[in-house]
Write a protein that holds these residues in place. Structure first.
Motif, PDB file in Angstrom:
ATOM      1  N   VAL A 344       0.820  -1.207   0.000  1.00 20.34           N
ATOM      2  CA  VAL A 344       0.000   0.000   0.000  1.00 20.34           C
ATOM      3  C   VAL A 344       0.859   1.264   0.000  1.00 20.34           C
ATOM      4  N   GLY A 345       2.035   1.173   0.635  1.00 19.04           N
ATOM      5  CA  GLY A 345       2.885   2.350   0.751  1.00 19.04           C
ATOM      6  C   GLY A 345       3.959   2.478  -0.298  1.00 19.04           C
ATOM      7  N   GLY A 346       4.135   1.429  -1.134  1.00 19.67           N
ATOM      8  CA  GLY A 346       5.141   1.510  -2.191  1.00 19.67           C
ATOM      9  C   GLY A 346       6.506   1.917  -1.674  1.00 19.67           C
ATOM     10  N   SER A 347       6.855   1.449  -0.460  1.00 25.46           N
ATOM     11  CA  SER A 347       8.014   1.994   0.246  1.00 25.46           C
ATOM     12  C   SER A 347       9.345   1.722  -0.436  1.00 25.46           C
ATOM     13  N   ARG A 448      -7.980  -8.109  -3.538  1.00 22.17           N
ATOM     14  CA  ARG A 448      -8.561  -6.816  -3.907  1.00 22.17           C
ATOM     15  C   ARG A 448      -7.582  -5.672  -3.620  1.00 22.17           C
ATOM     16  N   VAL A 449      -6.906  -5.757  -2.485  1.00 25.89           N
ATOM     17  CA  VAL A 449      -5.924  -4.721  -2.158  1.00 25.89           C
ATOM     18  C   VAL A 449      -4.794  -4.731  -3.175  1.00 25.89           C
ATOM     19  N   LEU A 450      -4.282  -5.918  -3.492  1.00 23.55           N
ATOM     20  CA  LEU A 450      -3.204  -6.028  -4.468  1.00 23.55           C
ATOM     21  C   LEU A 450      -3.652  -5.542  -5.842  1.00 23.55           C
ATOM     22  N   GLY A 451      -4.909  -5.829  -6.185  1.00 21.99           N
ATOM     23  CA  GLY A 451      -5.415  -5.402  -7.485  1.00 21.99           C
ATOM     24  C   GLY A 451      -5.487  -3.895  -7.614  1.00 21.99           C
ATOM     25  N   VAL A 452      -5.918  -3.211  -6.552  1.00 21.07           N
ATOM     26  CA  VAL A 452      -6.000  -1.755  -6.596  1.00 21.07           C
ATOM     27  C   VAL A 452      -4.613  -1.132  -6.524  1.00 21.07           C
ATOM     28  N   ALA A 453      -3.791  -1.582  -5.558  1.00 23.70           N
ATOM     29  CA  ALA A 453      -2.443  -1.015  -5.420  1.00 23.70           C
ATOM     30  C   ALA A 453      -1.620  -1.260  -6.676  1.00 23.70           C
ATOM     31  N   ALA A 460       1.657   8.099  -7.123  1.00 24.38           N
ATOM     32  CA  ALA A 460       0.680   8.067  -6.037  1.00 24.38           C
ATOM     33  C   ALA A 460       1.099   7.109  -4.925  1.00 24.38           C
ATOM     34  N   LEU A 461       1.649   5.964  -5.318  1.00 25.52           N
ATOM     35  CA  LEU A 461       1.900   4.889  -4.352  1.00 25.52           C
ATOM     36  C   LEU A 461       3.225   5.051  -3.615  1.00 25.52           C
ATOM     37  N   ALA A 462       4.279   5.394  -4.343  1.00 26.21           N
ATOM     38  CA  ALA A 462       5.625   5.384  -3.771  1.00 26.21           C
ATOM     39  C   ALA A 462       5.777   6.418  -2.660  1.00 26.21           C
ATOM     40  N   GLU A 463       6.800   6.174  -1.829  1.00 33.67           N
ATOM     41  CA  GLU A 463       7.178   7.078  -0.738  1.00 33.67           C
ATOM     42  C   GLU A 463       6.038   7.294   0.247  1.00 33.67           C
ATOM     43  N   ARG A 464       5.131   6.324   0.326  1.00 37.52           N
ATOM     44  CA  ARG A 464       4.011   6.302   1.267  1.00 37.52           C
ATOM     45  C   ARG A 464       3.035   7.462   1.030  1.00 37.52           C
ATOM     46  N   ARG A 465       3.046   8.036  -0.173  1.00 40.18           N
ATOM     47  CA  ARG A 465       2.263   9.257  -0.402  1.00 40.18           C
ATOM     48  C   ARG A 465       0.769   9.016  -0.189  1.00 40.18           C
ATOM     49  N   ALA A 466       0.208   7.992  -0.867  1.00 39.15           N
ATOM     50  CA  ALA A 466      -1.224   7.728  -0.732  1.00 39.15           C
ATOM     51  C   ALA A 466      -1.551   7.243   0.679  1.00 39.15           C
ATOM     52  N   GLN A 467      -0.681   6.442   1.254  1.00 39.33           N
ATOM     53  CA  GLN A 467      -0.921   5.932   2.599  1.00 39.33           C
ATOM     54  C   GLN A 467      -0.937   7.076   3.625  1.00 39.33           C
ATOM     55  N   ASP A 468       0.004   7.998   3.503  1.00 42.37           N
ATOM     56  CA  ASP A 468       0.022   9.147   4.411  1.00 42.37           C
ATOM     57  C   ASP A 468      -1.232  10.002   4.253  1.00 42.37           C
ATOM     58  N   GLU A 469      -1.676  10.170   3.012  1.00 48.44           N
ATOM     59  CA  GLU A 469      -2.873  10.973   2.784  1.00 48.44           C
ATOM     60  C   GLU A 469      -4.108  10.279   3.346  1.00 48.44           C
ATOM     61  N   MET A 470      -4.148   8.940   3.306  1.00 49.49           N
ATOM     62  CA  MET A 470      -5.252   8.210   3.929  1.00 49.49           C
ATOM     63  C   MET A 470      -5.323   8.516   5.415  1.00 49.49           C
ATOM     64  N   LEU A 471      -4.181   8.499   6.071  1.00 52.23           N
ATOM     65  CA  LEU A 471      -4.160   8.791   7.501  1.00 52.23           C
ATOM     66  C   LEU A 471      -4.587  10.228   7.772  1.00 52.23           C
ATOM     67  N   ARG A 472      -4.058  11.159   7.001  1.00 50.72           N
ATOM     68  CA  ARG A 472      -4.398  12.566   7.231  1.00 50.72           C
ATOM     69  C   ARG A 472      -5.890  12.828   7.007  1.00 50.72           C
ATOM     70  N   ARG A 473      -6.445  12.255   5.955  1.00 48.64           N
ATOM     71  CA  ARG A 473      -7.810  12.586   5.575  1.00 48.64           C
ATOM     72  C   ARG A 473      -8.848  11.817   6.385  1.00 48.64           C
ATOM     73  N   PHE A 474      -8.605  10.523   6.605  1.00 47.89           N
ATOM     74  CA  PHE A 474      -9.635   9.696   7.218  1.00 47.89           C
ATOM     75  C   PHE A 474      -9.406   9.438   8.706  1.00 47.89           C
ATOM     76  N   PHE A 475      -8.174   9.625   9.167  1.00 46.71           N
ATOM     77  CA  PHE A 475      -7.868   9.425  10.581  1.00 46.71           C
ATOM     78  C   PHE A 475      -7.017  10.594  11.088  1.00 46.71           C
TER      79      PHE A 475
END
Length: 600
Positions: A344-347, A448-453, A460-475
């Motif tokens: 999910v974070g493309g780390s 399903r997670v693998l299919g979307v990621a 969008a994925l690399a450097e945890r960009r989308a994952q960080d935005e998920m935390l900021r926006r939803f939590f």
């Protein structure tokens, strides 16, 4: 979970002798329960923890075993009837399951089928020869079979020492393979066994055209759905809660679906990770338990790791061999964020990026993975063989070939290779060790997670960009709490004014702390993993002392002077820049020397 071994052998006396010997040696930890099932030429034996979900049945027509928890696409559990029905026509490639498991179906008429989870985190090794076939979660017991002849696979060793894990399925034994990720072992009656692809990481450009906000929403929805399907709301669970992003995200989803959660954090009260995790537990309303971890002071964890995993995986994360005996009172399953940072974070997509020329390449990626083991130039010097250069180059060429086969786009290649190798074989060690006490659940390893990621662009994925935005926006509440990054920077993703003011005051008014040797600027080491991975620490000193008598066992492989310079005796401290990265190759050699005691 279970440590299992199975065999298909038409020689009844030989088969009986093998399983009789295996029964006396199959328990990697105390307190496990042995069970067995057989049918005709087939038998399976396993030692499992008291809470491991294992089901088995057998009669004269065949047998089936399911070690673990497998799920259909709708989240419903797979039982033995569902397993055998899915593979009824002898073609398991049409039925990949979610969850963490290994499964075997044997039919006297058609033969054996053996499979594991989507990315092969559950360890499965196999060997075939002299009319028989062996498979198991470790190759250790294969040596007990009268037909098995152990011979070192030097090319397999070279790849392991370049990366710290098995490459292309090759192990330290010639002819023994680790089942490829996403593959099933098919051994038709009277035919040669083969590995058939069942599941391929679904890389695509499906979501490239979406705006970033929509990509984040889509990723959030699919992870949330996965948590709902993998973690039942009608039973309590334990969350492995660090102070980082992955378990923090899971904490948010579990709190939203109102699970009864006990948070488990490894480490000491003064650790950065513990400080960050405790804040997340309080904000989520979870009861928190802590479990101190250390390297075993007698070196026993290192011995077990070398014995059961045969250096086919990273030799640094040994500490969880000590977790099983202390997790029995916690609710099961154990929900973990393992491999989420990659999926999910493309780390590690950025590992393929070369800043000097602003291009993505295999060479840049290989340089990073090689930094976690023995540098290729050093390895050429270590090997005694005259063709050492060819040996190392051939291993690197195999790695390159596997890397390029994933896609024609570099970012996808890096994403897939990382999931199938470092994540599966380094991060993936811990769930198997946890499984002897509780049951690991990893919502990120889901179709399903693998299919979307897999359909997201690197931007969008690399450097945890989308994952960080998920935390900021939803939590947002969790995003405002201190974040552990495995270094001294614990700044929240969304720092509030109060946090910034507190940090300013601390930096300018904190009194000088008394100096304690062995840490940054003399202060006590508060970074959990840096303490555990300290090659000069008590536990690793014990492991080095246990391995030291076997140094001569590897004389046929390595130049002694070069080995002594790279891996000094345990009475000599090793000065390194980074305790985690710069000692990885040396730890692998410690493991190899322990393994060599019984195998070379």
């Amino acid at each position: 979970m279970a440590n299992f071994v199975l065999g298909v052998d038409p020689d009844a006396n030989r088969r009986a002798a093998f399983f009789r010997d295996a029964a006396g040696r199959i328990d990697p930890l105390p307190g496990l329960t042995q069970r067995s099932v057989s049918s005709g030429d087939f038998q399976a034996l396993w030692a499992a923890g008291p809470r491991a979900p294992v089901s088995a049945a057998g009669d004269d027509r065949g047998a089936a075993v399911l070690w673990g928890s497998a799920l259909h696409g709708d989240g419903s559990p797979v039982d033995l009837a569902g397993l055998t029905a899915a593979w009824a026509d002898g073609d398991p490639t049409a039925a990949p399951f979610d969850g963490y498991y290994a499964a075997a179906v044997y039919r006297a008429r058609t033969g054996l089928i053996l499979a594991a989870d989507l990315i092969g985190m559950f360890p499965v090794f196999w060997w075939a020869g002299d009319g028989g076939l062996l498979a198991g979660s470790s190759p250790e017991l294969f040596r007990l079979h009268p037909a098995f002849r152990s011979c070192l696979d030097v090319e397999g060793l070279a790849a392991i020492l370049l990366t710290s894990y098995s490459v292309g399925g090759r192990t330290l034994f010639e002819g023994v393979r680790r089942l490829a990720p996403g593959h099933v072992l098919c051994a038709p009656r009277g035919a040669k066994p083969r590995e058939d692809e069942q599941y391929r990481l679904p890389v695509s450009d499906r979501y490239y055209d979406l705006p970033f906000s929509a990509q984040v929403e889509l990723l959030k929805e699919v992870v949330e759905d996965s948590v709902r399907r993998h973690v039942a709301t009608d039973r309590p669970c334990t969350l492995s809660l660090s102070g980082g992003r992955d378990s923090r995200l899971l904490a948010g989803f579990l709190a939203n679906q109102k699970n009864a959660v006990t948070a488990l954090t490894f480490g000491e009260s003064g650790d950065n990770e513990m400080h960050c995790a405790s804040a997340v537990a309080r904000a989520s309303g979870f009861d928190q338990r802590t479990l101190p971890l250390e390297m075993d002071p007698d070196g026993e964890y290192a011995e077990r790791h070398a014995k059961w995993l045969h250096c086919s995986t990273d030799f640094g994360s040994l500490h969880h061999w000590g977790s099983a005996g202390r997790m029995g009172a916690l609710p099961s399953p154990l929900v973990t964020g393992y491999v989420m940072d990659s999926i999910v974070g493309g780390s590690h997509i950025g590992w393929a990026y070369d800043k000097s020329n602003r291009r993505m390449s295999f060479d840049a990626f290989f340089s990073r993975i090689n930094s976690y083991c023995i540098a290729e130039g050093t390895l050429r010097v270590l090997f005694r063989q005259r063709d050492a250069r060819d040996l190392v180059e051939n291993a690197k060429a195999t790695i390159r070939e596997i890397y390029h086969a994933y896609s024609d786009i570099e970012s996808r290649r890096a994403w897939c290779f990382d999931i199938h190798h470092r994540q599966r074989l380094h991060v993936g060690n811990s769930p198997w060790l946890f499984s002897f006490a509780t049951w690991p659940v990893q919502p990120a390893v889901d179709r399903r997670v693998l299919g979307v990621a897999g359909g997201m662009p690197a931007a969008a994925l690399a450097e945890r960009r989308a994952q960080d935005e998920m935390l900021r926006r939803f939590f947002p509440r969790l995003a405002a709490l201190p974040l552990d990054r495995n270094n001294f920077d614990t700044e929240p993703l969304s720092p509030r004014l109060r946090y910034r003011m507190t940090q300013f005051i601390r930096q300018h008014t904190a009194p000088l702390q008394s100096l304690v040797p062995g840490s940054r600027n003399g202060r006590a080491e508060r970074r959990f993993y840096h303490r555990l991975y300290d090659f000069n620490g008590r536990g690793w000193q014990a492991a080095r002392r246990l391995a030291e008598p076997n140094r001569e066992k590897v004389d046929s492989l390595f130049d002694r002077a070069a080995l002594d310079a790279y891996l000094p005796p345990p009475d000599r401290a090793l000065e390194v820049r980074d305790r985690v990265v710069d000692t990885s190759g040396r730890k692998m050699l410690v493991g190899l020397m322990l393994w060599a005691r019984d195998n070379l």
